[in-house]
Scaffold this active site. Structure first.
Site, PDB file in Angstrom:
ATOM      1  N   LYS A  10      10.483  -2.370 -28.734  1.00  0.00           N
ATOM      2  CA  LYS A  10       9.957  -0.575 -29.076  1.00  0.00           C
ATOM      3  C   LYS A  10       8.859  -0.212 -28.568  1.00  0.00           C
ATOM      4  O   LYS A  10       7.890  -0.372 -28.977  1.00  0.00           O
ATOM      5  CB  LYS A  10      10.878  -0.063 -29.963  1.00  0.00           C
ATOM      6  CG  LYS A  10      10.524   0.145 -31.280  1.00  0.00           C
ATOM      7  CD  LYS A  10       9.492   1.019 -31.163  1.00  0.00           C
ATOM      8  CE  LYS A  10       8.285   1.341 -32.279  1.00  0.00           C
ATOM      9  NZ  LYS A  10       7.597   2.105 -32.539  1.00  0.00           N
ATOM     10  N   ASP A 136      12.597   2.001 -39.789  1.00  0.00           N
ATOM     11  CA  ASP A 136      13.098   1.254 -37.603  1.00  0.00           C
ATOM     12  C   ASP A 136      14.325   0.639 -37.567  1.00  0.00           C
ATOM     13  O   ASP A 136      14.577   0.178 -36.220  1.00  0.00           O
ATOM     14  CB  ASP A 136      11.350   1.113 -37.092  1.00  0.00           C
ATOM     15  CG  ASP A 136      10.407   1.387 -36.417  1.00  0.00           C
ATOM     16  OD1 ASP A 136      10.282   3.006 -36.438  1.00  0.00           O
ATOM     17  OD2 ASP A 136       8.944   1.227 -36.205  1.00  0.00           O
TER      18      ASP A 136
HETATM   19  P1  ATP Z   1       6.315  -1.530 -36.617  1.00  0.00           P
HETATM   20  O1  ATP Z   1       6.084  -0.498 -35.014  1.00  0.00           O
HETATM   21  O2  ATP Z   1       8.294  -0.862 -37.080  1.00  0.00           O
HETATM   22  O3  ATP Z   1       5.386  -0.300 -37.793  1.00  0.00           O
HETATM   23  P2  ATP Z   1       5.117  -3.750 -36.399  1.00  0.00           P
HETATM   24  O4  ATP Z   1       5.311  -4.101 -34.561  1.00  0.00           O
HETATM   25  O5  ATP Z   1       3.597  -3.127 -36.255  1.00  0.00           O
HETATM   26  O6  ATP Z   1       5.944  -2.309 -36.507  1.00  0.00           O
HETATM   27  P3  ATP Z   1       5.756  -5.543 -36.753  1.00  0.00           P
HETATM   28  O7  ATP Z   1       5.641  -6.559 -35.864  1.00  0.00           O
HETATM   29  O8  ATP Z   1       6.851  -5.675 -37.186  1.00  0.00           O
HETATM   30  O9  ATP Z   1       5.264  -4.466 -37.001  1.00  0.00           O
HETATM   31  O10 ATP Z   1       4.993  -6.859 -38.608  1.00  0.00           O
HETATM   32  C1  ATP Z   1       4.754  -6.045 -39.400  1.00  0.00           C
HETATM   33  C2  ATP Z   1       4.562  -6.747 -40.560  1.00  0.00           C
HETATM   34  O11 ATP Z   1       5.400  -7.145 -41.179  1.00  0.00           O
HETATM   35  C3  ATP Z   1       3.894  -7.859 -40.550  1.00  0.00           C
HETATM   36  O12 ATP Z   1       2.325  -8.065 -41.455  1.00  0.00           O
HETATM   37  C4  ATP Z   1       4.627  -9.744 -40.529  1.00  0.00           C
HETATM   38  O13 ATP Z   1       4.049 -10.597 -41.614  1.00  0.00           O
HETATM   39  C5  ATP Z   1       5.614  -9.307 -41.680  1.00  0.00           C
HETATM   40  N1  ATP Z   1       6.899  -9.680 -40.849  1.00  0.00           N
HETATM   41  C6  ATP Z   1       7.579  -9.481 -41.425  1.00  0.00           C
HETATM   42  N2  ATP Z   1       9.313 -10.283 -40.878  1.00  0.00           N
HETATM   43  C7  ATP Z   1       9.048 -10.470 -39.254  1.00  0.00           C
HETATM   44  C8  ATP Z   1       9.376 -10.963 -38.397  1.00  0.00           C
HETATM   45  N3  ATP Z   1      10.269 -10.973 -38.122  1.00  0.00           N
HETATM   46  N4  ATP Z   1       8.591 -10.907 -37.956  1.00  0.00           N
HETATM   47  C9  ATP Z   1       7.342  -9.733 -37.654  1.00  0.00           C
HETATM   48  N5  ATP Z   1       6.456  -9.885 -38.064  1.00  0.00           N
HETATM   49  C10 ATP Z   1       6.897  -9.844 -39.746  1.00  0.00           C
END
Ligand code: ATP
Length: 288
Positions: A10, A136
């Protein structure tokens, strides 16, 4: 039987933080939409109630710390399921990037297990469950375009933005959402006009959507990581119609309506940023 689910990333067309609540969460107002950059989730039955997760990505944990694993655990517990699941996660969305990759994986597991385990829960029930995993996840269960309120779990569907290109560029840094919220000064920060963004989507005006993109967290992340501003500048110079950081960052996206421009923007970032993607906006719900 194998169930395949697509878990799209997203972007935040707008992100506002209204205030800190007494329960410690922040009250937010976020207009989000899905883009055609997705993880791929493969689910198959395992006996003995076991949950096993595997991924070739070295950036995500292959145990209960993975949000996809937690989604399976929650489904088992909530619906008292005795079966197990093997989850294979093909990770294409950059991790800790502001693109809700983990949340989207968890949401895809909720949708997929609903089929694999023949639970037949409504999509609304899955979205409610998703809120227990992360802020989210409810949005990601539905996908499409929506405004999310509360701590992110109250979802109101919106029309998809007009079709366009989205160029995503992630600098070689990871950002912790928690630390960005901790550093945010809500009074001093810039705040989007969420209603104006919602109105622009209802009118289907690409120009007005571009004029309203805004993210309250952008100033905090930019101060820590000046790369974010540099990417924005490069995208603007190359002709992007709107540029914004997504979520708590550090990924920056550009909205581009013309095919002729999108390659120029992509190429201008390619040598500068390790991860650059050129994708289409999805924006409509694909969930059943
Ligand atoms: P948001 O935009 O919801 O804040 P994000 O894109 O910043 O999310 P993610 O890629 O979801 O962040 O990852 C955040 C943390 O979650 C990472 O440090 C990772 O180790 C952990 N994590 C746990 N499960 C997953 C997964 N399936 N995919 C990616 N990261 C994951």
């Amino acid at each position: 039987m194998v169930v395949l689910e697509k878990a799209p990333a997203k972007i935040n067309l707008s992100l506002d933080v209204l205030h800190k609540r007494t329960d410690g969460y922040h009250e937010v107002e976020m207009v989000m939409t899905t883009v055609d950059l997705a993880d791929r989730i493969e689910l198959s039955l395992l006996s003995g109630g076991k949950i096993k997760i595997e991924s070739e990505s070295r950036f995500v944990p292959n145990d209960e710390r993975n949000l996809a694993y937690r989604a399976a655990q929650l489904m088992q517990k909530h619906f008292q399921i005795k079966q197990g699941v093997y989850i294979f996660l093909e990770k294409n969305i950059p991790v800790a990037a502001g693109l809700a990759g983990g949340s989207s994986d968890a949401a895809a597991v909720l949708r997929g297990l609903n089929k694999l385990w023949n639970i037949n829960a409504s999509i609304d029930t899955l979205a409610e469950l998703g809120a227990q995993i992360g802020s989210d996840v409810s949005f990601c269960v539905y996908g499409g375009t929506a405004v999310a309120r509360g701590r992110g779990e109250k979802i109101e569907e919106l029309p998809a933005p007009p079709p366009c290109w989205v160029v995503l560029a992630k600098p070689a840094i990871g950002v912790s959402t928690q630390s960005i919220y901790q550093k945010l000064n809500i009074q001093k920060a810039e705040h989007p006009d969420t209603q104006a963004m919602i109105d622009a989507l209802h009118r289907g005006s690409f120009e007005d959507i571009c004029a309203q993109v805004s993210n309250t967290l952008e100033g905090v992340t930019t101060k820590l990581h000046p790369e974010v501003d540099q990417i924005k500048e490069k995208m603007k110079q190359a002709g992007a119609e709107a540029v914004l950081m997504s979520g708590s960052g550090p990924t920056v996206f550009a909205l581009v309506s013309q095919d002729a421009k999108v390659h120029r923007i992509y190429n201008s970032l390619k040598g500068f940023c390790p991860e650059v993607y050129m994708v289409r906006m999805l924006g409509t719900r694909e969930t059943t």
